[in-house]
Scaffold this motif. Structure first.
Motif, PDB file in Angstrom:
ATOM      1  N   VAL A 238       3.313  14.815  -0.586  1.00 32.92           N
ATOM      2  CA  VAL A 238       4.257  14.170  -1.500  1.00 32.92           C
ATOM      3  C   VAL A 238       4.306  14.942  -2.811  1.00 32.92           C
ATOM      4  CG1 VAL A 238       3.824  11.899  -0.484  1.00 32.92           C
ATOM      5  CG2 VAL A 238       2.497  12.623  -2.493  1.00 32.92           C
ATOM      6  N   LYS A 239       5.347  14.674  -3.581  1.00 30.62           N
ATOM      7  CA  LYS A 239       5.517  15.289  -4.902  1.00 30.62           C
ATOM      8  C   LYS A 239       5.404  14.202  -5.969  1.00 30.62           C
ATOM      9  CE  LYS A 239       8.566  18.491  -7.407  1.00 30.62           C
ATOM     10  NZ  LYS A 239       7.567  19.576  -7.440  1.00 30.62           N
ATOM     11  N   CYS A 240       4.587  14.483  -6.975  1.00 32.03           N
ATOM     12  CA  CYS A 240       4.315  13.511  -8.037  1.00 32.03           C
ATOM     13  C   CYS A 240       4.792  14.093  -9.367  1.00 32.03           C
ATOM     14  CB  CYS A 240       2.831  13.194  -8.118  1.00 32.03           C
ATOM     15  SG  CYS A 240       2.110  12.699  -6.537  1.00 32.03           S
ATOM     16  N   PRO A 241       5.875  13.577  -9.945  1.00 26.50           N
ATOM     17  CA  PRO A 241       6.474  14.194 -11.130  1.00 26.50           C
ATOM     18  C   PRO A 241       5.558  14.258 -12.348  1.00 26.50           C
ATOM     19  CG  PRO A 241       7.470  12.051 -10.680  1.00 26.50           C
ATOM     20  CD  PRO A 241       6.638  12.398  -9.491  1.00 26.50           C
ATOM     21  N   GLN A 242       4.597  13.364 -12.459  1.00 27.65           N
ATOM     22  CA  GLN A 242       3.686  13.404 -13.598  1.00 27.65           C
ATOM     23  C   GLN A 242       2.497  14.332 -13.356  1.00 27.65           C
ATOM     24  OE1 GLN A 242       2.612   9.533 -15.092  1.00 27.65           O
ATOM     25  NE2 GLN A 242       4.730   8.842 -15.231  1.00 27.65           N
ATOM     26  N   GLY A 243       2.463  14.977 -12.173  1.00 26.76           N
ATOM     27  CA  GLY A 243       1.405  15.937 -11.886  1.00 26.76           C
ATOM     28  C   GLY A 243       0.116  15.265 -11.443  1.00 26.76           C
TER      29      GLY A 243
ATOM     30  N   GLY B 199       0.318  21.351 -11.316  1.00 28.24           N
ATOM     31  CA  GLY B 199       0.684  21.046  -9.948  1.00 28.24           C
ATOM     32  C   GLY B 199       1.163  19.624  -9.774  1.00 28.24           C
ATOM     33  N   SER B 200       2.124  19.454  -8.873  1.00 27.01           N
ATOM     34  CA  SER B 200       2.673  18.114  -8.644  1.00 27.01           C
ATOM     35  C   SER B 200       2.572  17.677  -7.187  1.00 27.01           C
ATOM     36  CB  SER B 200       4.146  18.071  -9.074  1.00 27.01           C
ATOM     37  OG  SER B 200       4.903  19.014  -8.333  1.00 27.01           O
ATOM     38  N   LEU B 201       2.092  18.565  -6.295  1.00 31.21           N
ATOM     39  CA  LEU B 201       1.982  18.201  -4.884  1.00 31.21           C
ATOM     40  C   LEU B 201       0.638  17.529  -4.597  1.00 31.21           C
ATOM     41  CD1 LEU B 201       3.497  21.254  -2.977  1.00 31.21           C
ATOM     42  CD2 LEU B 201       4.588  19.067  -3.530  1.00 31.21           C
ATOM     43  N   CYS B 202       0.688  16.498  -3.782  1.00 34.00           N
ATOM     44  CA  CYS B 202      -0.520  15.799  -3.356  1.00 34.00           C
ATOM     45  C   CYS B 202      -0.457  15.537  -1.854  1.00 34.00           C
ATOM     46  CB  CYS B 202      -0.678  14.453  -4.070  1.00 34.00           C
ATOM     47  SG  CYS B 202      -1.224  14.558  -5.779  1.00 34.00           S
ATOM     48  N   SER B 203      -1.612  15.466  -1.257  1.00 32.98           N
ATOM     49  CA  SER B 203      -1.733  15.005   0.123  1.00 32.98           C
ATOM     50  C   SER B 203      -2.165  13.549   0.075  1.00 32.98           C
ATOM     51  CB  SER B 203      -2.779  15.834   0.866  1.00 32.98           C
ATOM     52  OG  SER B 203      -2.990  15.321   2.167  1.00 32.98           O
TER      53      SER B 203
ATOM     54  N   LEU C 104       5.057   3.830  -1.869  1.00 31.72           N
ATOM     55  CA  LEU C 104       3.921   4.634  -2.302  1.00 31.72           C
ATOM     56  C   LEU C 104       3.773   4.597  -3.822  1.00 31.72           C
ATOM     57  CD1 LEU C 104       1.705   6.530  -1.277  1.00 31.72           C
ATOM     58  CD2 LEU C 104       3.354   8.408  -1.371  1.00 31.72           C
ATOM     59  N   THR C 105       4.881   4.682  -4.527  1.00 26.73           N
ATOM     60  CA  THR C 105       4.853   4.616  -5.984  1.00 26.73           C
ATOM     61  C   THR C 105       4.321   3.262  -6.447  1.00 26.73           C
ATOM     62  OG1 THR C 105       6.720   6.144  -6.159  1.00 26.73           O
ATOM     63  CG2 THR C 105       6.255   4.755  -8.075  1.00 26.73           C
ATOM     64  N   ALA C 106       4.779   2.187  -5.791  1.00 26.59           N
ATOM     65  CA  ALA C 106       4.308   0.848  -6.154  1.00 26.59           C
ATOM     66  C   ALA C 106       2.823   0.680  -5.850  1.00 26.59           C
ATOM     67  CB  ALA C 106       5.136  -0.205  -5.414  1.00 26.59           C
ATOM     68  N   ALA C 107       2.394   1.192  -4.695  1.00 29.34           N
ATOM     69  CA  ALA C 107       0.991   1.055  -4.309  1.00 29.34           C
ATOM     70  C   ALA C 107       0.070   1.767  -5.284  1.00 29.34           C
ATOM     71  CB  ALA C 107       0.784   1.593  -2.899  1.00 29.34           C
TER      72      ALA C 107
ATOM     73  N   SER D 115       7.921  11.276  -4.449  1.00 32.45           N
ATOM     74  CA  SER D 115       8.894  11.593  -3.394  1.00 32.45           C
ATOM     75  C   SER D 115       8.162  12.235  -2.215  1.00 32.45           C
ATOM     76  CB  SER D 115       9.984  12.529  -3.916  1.00 32.45           C
ATOM     77  OG  SER D 115       9.426  13.724  -4.428  1.00 32.45           O
ATOM     78  N   LEU D 116       8.701  12.050  -1.034  1.00 35.15           N
ATOM     79  CA  LEU D 116       8.106  12.562   0.198  1.00 35.15           C
ATOM     80  C   LEU D 116       8.664  13.949   0.505  1.00 35.15           C
ATOM     81  CD1 LEU D 116       6.242  11.655   2.617  1.00 35.15           C
ATOM     82  CD2 LEU D 116       8.334  10.847   3.727  1.00 35.15           C
ATOM     83  N   VAL D 117       7.791  14.915   0.789  1.00 35.73           N
ATOM     84  CA  VAL D 117       8.262  16.282   1.060  1.00 35.73           C
ATOM     85  C   VAL D 117       7.863  16.780   2.442  1.00 35.73           C
ATOM     86  CG1 VAL D 117       8.259  16.889  -1.387  1.00 35.73           C
ATOM     87  CG2 VAL D 117       6.229  17.349  -0.018  1.00 35.73           C
ATOM     88  N   SER D 118       7.237  15.950   3.251  1.00 35.62           N
ATOM     89  CA  SER D 118       6.865  16.363   4.609  1.00 35.62           C
ATOM     90  C   SER D 118       7.094  15.214   5.569  1.00 35.62           C
ATOM     91  CB  SER D 118       5.387  16.786   4.656  1.00 35.62           C
ATOM     92  OG  SER D 118       4.543  15.638   4.672  1.00 35.62           O
ATOM     93  N   GLU D 119       6.873  15.492   6.840  1.00 37.40           N
ATOM     94  CA  GLU D 119       6.871  14.417   7.828  1.00 37.40           C
ATOM     95  C   GLU D 119       5.641  13.543   7.626  1.00 37.40           C
ATOM     96  OE1 GLU D 119       9.310  13.799  10.022  1.00 37.40           O
ATOM     97  OE2 GLU D 119      10.383  15.452   9.065  1.00 37.40           O
ATOM     98  N   ARG D 120       5.719  12.307   8.128  1.00 37.77           N
ATOM     99  CA  ARG D 120       4.570  11.411   8.091  1.00 37.77           C
ATOM    100  C   ARG D 120       3.927  11.358   9.472  1.00 37.77           C
ATOM    101  NH1 ARG D 120       8.368   6.700   6.189  1.00 37.77           N
ATOM    102  NH2 ARG D 120       9.854   8.247   6.962  1.00 37.77           N
ATOM    103  N   PHE D 121       2.618  11.313   9.487  1.00 39.49           N
ATOM    104  CA  PHE D 121       1.877  11.194  10.736  1.00 39.49           C
ATOM    105  C   PHE D 121       0.869  10.057  10.601  1.00 39.49           C
ATOM    106  CE2 PHE D 121       3.251  15.563  10.323  1.00 39.49           C
ATOM    107  CZ  PHE D 121       3.808  15.830  11.562  1.00 39.49           C
ATOM    108  N   SER D 122       0.636   9.372  11.699  1.00 39.82           N
ATOM    109  CA  SER D 122      -0.297   8.252  11.684  1.00 39.82           C
ATOM    110  C   SER D 122      -1.247   8.350  12.866  1.00 39.82           C
ATOM    111  CB  SER D 122       0.477   6.925  11.754  1.00 39.82           C
ATOM    112  OG  SER D 122      -0.413   5.826  11.852  1.00 39.82           O
TER     113      SER D 122
END
Length: 420
Positions: free
Chosen positions: A195-200, A228-232, A257-260, A269-276
């Motif tokens: 995911v991408k996190c605008p506040q880094g 950096g703004s990307l997170c796993s 995700l933002t609310a959680a 924002s989501l930048v990849s596929e989701r896997f479970s």
């Protein structure tokens, strides 16, 4: 028929580390059997990442692979922020809680599994006493009087004095040897994504405990790592909630995700596929049987809420290498296959006691944390919040906790020890 001293089934992170650790301390001939090809390292981050602690980093350094891992794509973090979504409790860990020797400038690193595996694999390819078998899977292992016969479907069989099962949670070696397994469903599925996190990410590992389970946001390496703004993400939740979240659109999932995460990293924002995938506790009742040893996920799996699963497996790798090579290294230099002392049943039992005890303690600790944050009545939530706040103010207690997270224990393999 090719003869080896050790066959390692599984060329993942733990299997390759095991091979390199044995090779560093001996001249034993090692075969690695694994048909999974190396993943290409692309500009897009792999959603499968590991939190590498200080002790595991030291192990990689001693095996001469850390520089390759770090130069490829490894994101350090200097802070950890943990909070309770349903209460007000929180705990913050920082470098100031430890000595410079202990933290070496970082609390840990978030690294894609494919990057770690590639560095280990390429290092192993250059070791003269390590041979790869990548064309076919094994079809059978049979015990002889003094060696193990490992068969392929069409290739000629190979033999060794010892087989090490490093082939993951659903270990074929463990099943082939009929090694009993204790297991329990955590009743959680883990959702992973980038995911991408605008506040880094602020070089911080974030974790919030929700009513349905923990959510971790782990910083990922980028060209401009300072901002950096990307997170796993690793979002552990009930199977029903995981199904619902996976079914959401990308936009709706990002909002959830933002609310959680209480918006602490901005509008995600989501930048990849989701896997479970489902989460299960596994604990082999024996780590050794005949001439077979289990390491890593083949021997144990734990809840990912503390990010310690791969670190526990890497310690298995260093421990079995030390167990096999230490009896002779202290007196006669390099271990050779001509001296039978390296395969002492007594020493293998010592490995089993050592690693079973630590895995058992880790499983119990993960269960205690999970139960602490399961949905509770208001008074319990209140007390939990008070407890977290008190811990956050008591530096000696925090110091003990962070040392455990960094992997420092009373009994570490020599290759994992941080030397002054």
């Amino acid at each position: 028929m090719q003869k080896f001293d050790v066959i390692i089934v599984g060329g993942g992170m733990v299997g390759l580390t095991t091979a390199l650790a044995i090779s560093k301390k001996s001249d034993l001939r090692i075969a690695i059997v694994d048909t999974q090809p190396l993943a290409e390292i692309s500009a897009h981050h792999d959603v499968r990442v590991s939190a590498i602690n200080r002790v595991s980093q030291q192990l990689f350094t001693n095996l001469d692979v850390w520089q390759d891992i770090e130069s490829s794509r490894a994101q350090p973090y200097q802070h950890m922020h943990i909070w309770d979504k349903t209460g007000y409790g929180h705990i913050d860990f920082d470098l100031s809680d430890l000595s410079t020797r202990e933290h070496n400038g970082q609390l840990g690193w978030i690294i894609e599994n494919s990057i770690i595996r590639q560095a280990l694999w390429k290092k192993a390819e250059h070791e003269a006493n390590i041979c790869f078998f990548t064309q076919e899977k094994l079809t059978n292992i049979a015990m002889g009087d003094s060696e193990v016969f490992a068969s392929f479907s069409t290739q000629a069989p190979i033999t060794a004095k010892l087989v090490i099962g490093a082939d993951g949670a659903n270990s074929w070696v463990r099943q082939q040897m009929k090694m009993a397994l204790t297991f329990r469903d955590y009743d959680h599925h883990a959702i992973v994504a980038t995911v991408k996190c605008p506040q880094g990410h602020q070089q911080t590992a974030w974790q919030v405990f929700l009513e349905t389970g923990p959510l971790a946001l782990l910083p990922l390496a980028e060209a401009d790592s300072a901002n950096g703004s990307l997170c796993s993400i690793v979002w552990s939740t009930s199977p029903e909630e995981a199904k619902r979240l996976i079914a959401l659109s990308k936009g709706e999932f990002a909002k959830a995700l933002t609310a959680a995460s209480d918006g602490k990293l901005g509008n995600i924002s989501l930048v990849s596929e989701r896997f479970s995938h489902p989460l299960t506790m596994r604990y082999a009742q024996n780590f050794i049987k005949d001439r077979v040893v289990l390491v890593g996920d083949a021997a144990h799996t734990i809840h990912p809420l503390a990010g310690q699963g791969v670190n526990l497996g890497l310690l298995d790798a260093a421990a079995i290498a030390q167990t096999l090579t230490e009896p002779l290294n202290n007196e006669q230099g390099s271990v050779t296959s001509n001296n039978p002392q390296w395969l002492s049943p007594i020493h293998l039992k010592q490995y089993e006691r050592w690693r079973k005890a630590e895995a058992g303690e880790m499983i119990a600790a993960m269960e205690a944390i999970k139960q602490t944050f399961t949905p509770q009545q208001a008074p319990v939530k209140f007390l939990r919040g008070i407890g977290m706040s008190i811990i956050n103010q008591i530096k000696p207690v925090k110091n003990v906790m962070i040392k455990q997270a960094l992997g420092f224990k009373s009994h570490l393999p020599e290759l994992s020890k941080v030397i002054d």
